[in-house]
Design a protein around this motif. Structure first.
Motif, short mmCIF file in Angstrom:
data_model
loop_
_atom_site.label_atom_id
_atom_site.label_comp_id
_atom_site.label_asym_id
_atom_site.label_seq_id
_atom_site.Cartn_x
_atom_site.Cartn_y
_atom_site.Cartn_z
N ALA A 112 0.82 -1.21 0.00
CA ALA A 112 0.00 0.00 0.00
C ALA A 112 0.86 1.26 0.00
O ALA A 112 1.85 1.35 0.72
CB ALA A 112 -0.93 0.00 1.21
N THR A 113 0.49 2.22 -0.83
CA THR A 113 1.14 3.52 -0.89
C THR A 113 0.18 4.57 -0.37
O THR A 113 -1.03 4.49 -0.60
CB THR A 113 1.54 3.84 -2.35
OG1 THR A 113 2.42 2.84 -2.83
CG2 THR A 113 2.25 5.18 -2.43
N PHE A 158 -4.20 11.94 -0.12
CA PHE A 158 -4.11 10.68 0.60
C PHE A 158 -5.16 9.72 0.06
O PHE A 158 -6.35 9.98 0.11
CB PHE A 158 -4.30 10.90 2.10
CG PHE A 158 -3.14 11.59 2.74
CD1 PHE A 158 -2.08 10.86 3.23
CD2 PHE A 158 -3.10 12.97 2.83
CE1 PHE A 158 -0.99 11.50 3.81
CE2 PHE A 158 -2.02 13.62 3.41
CZ PHE A 158 -0.96 12.87 3.90
N ALA A 159 -4.69 8.62 -0.46
CA ALA A 159 -5.55 7.58 -1.00
C ALA A 159 -4.75 6.29 -1.00
O ALA A 159 -3.58 6.28 -1.39
CB ALA A 159 -6.02 7.91 -2.42
N ASN A 232 -3.15 9.47 14.53
CA ASN A 232 -3.83 8.50 15.38
C ASN A 232 -3.88 7.14 14.68
O ASN A 232 -4.34 7.03 13.55
CB ASN A 232 -5.25 8.99 15.68
CG ASN A 232 -5.91 8.19 16.79
OD1 ASN A 232 -5.83 6.98 16.82
ND2 ASN A 232 -6.55 8.90 17.71
N PRO A 233 -3.40 6.06 15.35
CA PRO A 233 -3.40 4.74 14.69
C PRO A 233 -4.78 4.20 14.39
O PRO A 233 -4.93 3.30 13.55
CB PRO A 233 -2.66 3.85 15.70
CG PRO A 233 -2.79 4.56 17.01
CD PRO A 233 -2.81 6.02 16.69
N GLU A 240 -0.48 7.57 9.99
CA GLU A 240 0.33 6.62 10.75
C GLU A 240 0.41 5.26 10.08
O GLU A 240 1.45 4.59 10.14
CB GLU A 240 -0.25 6.50 12.17
CG GLU A 240 0.69 5.84 13.17
CD GLU A 240 0.51 4.33 13.22
OE1 GLU A 240 1.37 3.66 13.80
OE2 GLU A 240 -0.51 3.82 12.68
N GLN A 241 -0.64 4.85 9.42
CA GLN A 241 -0.65 3.52 8.80
C GLN A 241 0.35 3.39 7.66
O GLN A 241 0.69 2.28 7.26
CB GLN A 241 -2.06 3.22 8.27
CG GLN A 241 -2.53 4.21 7.22
CD GLN A 241 -3.96 3.97 6.79
OE1 GLN A 241 -4.33 2.85 6.44
NE2 GLN A 241 -4.78 5.02 6.82
N TYR A 242 0.84 4.52 7.16
CA TYR A 242 1.78 4.48 6.05
C TYR A 242 3.23 4.63 6.49
O TYR A 242 4.13 4.60 5.66
CB TYR A 242 1.45 5.58 5.03
CG TYR A 242 0.05 5.46 4.47
CD1 TYR A 242 -0.29 4.41 3.63
CD2 TYR A 242 -0.94 6.40 4.77
CE1 TYR A 242 -1.57 4.29 3.11
CE2 TYR A 242 -2.22 6.30 4.26
CZ TYR A 242 -2.52 5.24 3.43
OH TYR A 242 -3.78 5.13 2.92
#
Length: 506
Positions: A112-113, A158-159, A232-233, A240-242
């Motif tokens: 994922a990007t 952001f996508a 925030n996770p 944060e997920q990236y």
């Protein structure tokens, strides 16, 4: 030491400073993806140089083109050449048409990007009012995002892009009529810039060993504003997920010099760890120098050869980034070494090579790792007593009686120094004979002979680095010349505060 203007130096002598700045550029992108991409454009003007959109080139030329208000011949525009090569203009569309670019990858990218960052016509203060992003796997559309009401010259979209091999940007509307579509830079991922308003706290630490007896350290620790929950996770659209280890950060420091900010590099770092409490108001990050790659990587290179080849193999074994640069003492080519049996990390190999060459190791502000002898020339910098928070503390190390350097199979070279004191031992498998052991021993003896170590706190000028040789004003009895800085720590809370340690050289 970083070069600065005379105005910068003069301002640092004042008791009250103008505004100072810290700026952090964070790249959230998969390593190697951008470098492997190709790009094409539609409806391109003759002067278009679309390939430069993928690279971090300076796009400063403004051609006098057939557009509204772009025929000025007052020196702010230049006449385009009749044929290529043209300047690194990025993508430039045809007049009276909406354009597009397509970035293609050699294979399907499965991870994922975070999205894309697009710099539009920044030199012209222009941008699209609407555009769409389409990611495809072959002919299949995997992501389609429409952006409307845009007013920014830099669009961070952001996508979650996943399982794609191409990304197309279609411009649907432009901010000014009768003007060409311009795309100056395209990044797969995000290059976000955090400035002093975003940064809650910031610390920069450097340390080095004058005999390469310890690994160097160059790291930053900082906290960012998380009041909007972007880190925030649990935020499904958050950043944060990236995050991933070893994402590149570039930092610079600024000073208001007569109304203009003068910037200096602070360094290149790689994200090491981060902590983002759920619903926390701030997010904490740690980033380190290139040794982030070397510390836990096992050396798999050749076991014997010249030291330059061994150092090269250490970096290749660690998988350092393709754009990483290092500078090795040129006379190292005259030295060969054999690595004994056993497992070593790449960091240990580099450290042993530096020690065997009587060199220091440090990463400079441009991200270049240097392995070379200490430059003992005076850097022309004084840490004044008037800007110190207290009198510097001077500590005397124990007297040196001997330096003992092991070499070969259980052999030792002992250099007598004094009648009393301690013995400094050096054990380096790459020191293979008595001649090499003698050179290392004399080098260690020269470094430790003065015994004086000085520590202090001062209002910092953040251009001072580890291994800079400076003058320290110690007390009413005089000053300490030729102090080699071995530790420096900058703390920024609107201004810079410095803590330093240095050893007086012979």
């Amino acid at each position: 030491m970083i070069s600065v203007s005379d105005a910068w130096k003069n301002i640092q002598e004042r008791f009250l400073l103008p505004e100072t700045f810290v700026e952090i550029d964070c790249t959230i992108a998969d390593v190697g993806v951008q470098e492997s991409a190709t790009i094409t454009g539609t409806n391109e003007a003759d002067v278009s140089n679309t390939i430069s959109t993928l690279y971090d080139t300076s796009k400063t030329e403004k051609y006098a083109t057939n557009e509204l208000n772009l025929w000025a011949l007052d020196g702010t525009r230049i006449i385009a050449p009749d044929s290529a090569p043209y300047a690194d203009t990025g993508y430039v569309g045809e007049a009276d048409s909406m354009g597009s670019i397509t970035v293609s990858l050699p294979e399907v990218h499965t991870s994922a990007t975070a999205g894309v960052t697009i710099t539009w016509g920044g030199r012209y203060n222009e941008y699209p009012t609407s555009f769409e992003i389409i990611a495809r796997n072959g002919t299949e559309v995997v992501t389609n995002k429409l952006v409307e009401g845009n007013t920014s010259q830099v669009s961070a979209v952001f996508a979650q892009l996943q399982n794609y091999d191409s990304i197309t940007i279609n411009v649907l509307g432009w901010s000014l009529p009768y003007r060409r579509v311009r795309i100056e830079k395209f990044v797969i991922g995000h290059v976000m810039t955090f400035r002093k308003n975003d940064i809650f706290s910031y610390t920069h630490e450097q340390s080095g060993h004058l005999n390469s007896g310890e690994l160097p350290k160059n790291s930053i620790t900082f906290t960012l504003d998380n009041t909007d929950g972007r880190w925030n996770p649990n935020n499904p659209t958050g950043i944060e997920q990236y995050l991933s280890e070893r994402q590149k950060l570039k930092v610079r420091y600024g000073l208001d010099v007569d109304g203009t900010i003068e910037w200096i590099n602070a360094g290149t770092f790689y994200l090491s760890e981060w902590r983002v409490p759920s619903n926390g108001l701030e997010a904490s990050f740690v980033a380190r120098d290139i040794f982030e790659y070397l510390l836990n990587a096992t050396y798999t290179g050749r076991r014997s050869g010249t030291i330059p080849n061994i150092v090269k193999d250490a970096f290749e074994s660690a998988g350092v980034p393709e754009d990483f640069v290092y500078f090795l003492y040129p006379l190292a080519v005259l030295r060969s070494a054999t690595i004994p049996e056993g497992e070593y990390t790449c960091a240990e190999i580099v450290q042993m090579c530096a020690n065997a060459l009587c060199c220091v190791i440090y990463q400079d502000r441009n991200g270049v790792l240097n392995i070379q002898p200490l430059n003992k020339a005076d850097a022309g910098y004084i840490i004044p007593l008037s800007l110190s928070y207290s009198h510097p503390e001077i500590e005397l190390s124990k007297p040196l009686k001997n330096v003992s350097v092991s070499y070969g199979d259980d052999s030792q070279y002992v250099l007598p120094v004094g009648n009393i004191g301690e013995t400094q031992t050096v054990s380096n498998p790459l020191v293979s004979n008595s001649s090499q052991a003698q050179k290392v021993g004399e080098w260690v003896e020269e470094t430790l002979s003065t015994r004086k170590v000085v520590r202090g706190e001062y209002r910092a000028d953040p251009r001072l680095d580890v291994f800079d040789v400076v003058v320290v004003q110690s007390d009413k009895y005089g000053e300490l010349p030729k102090v080699a800085i071995t530790d420096i720590k900058y703390t920024y809370n609107g201004s810079f505060r410095g803590d330093y340690t240095g050893r007086v050289l012979a």
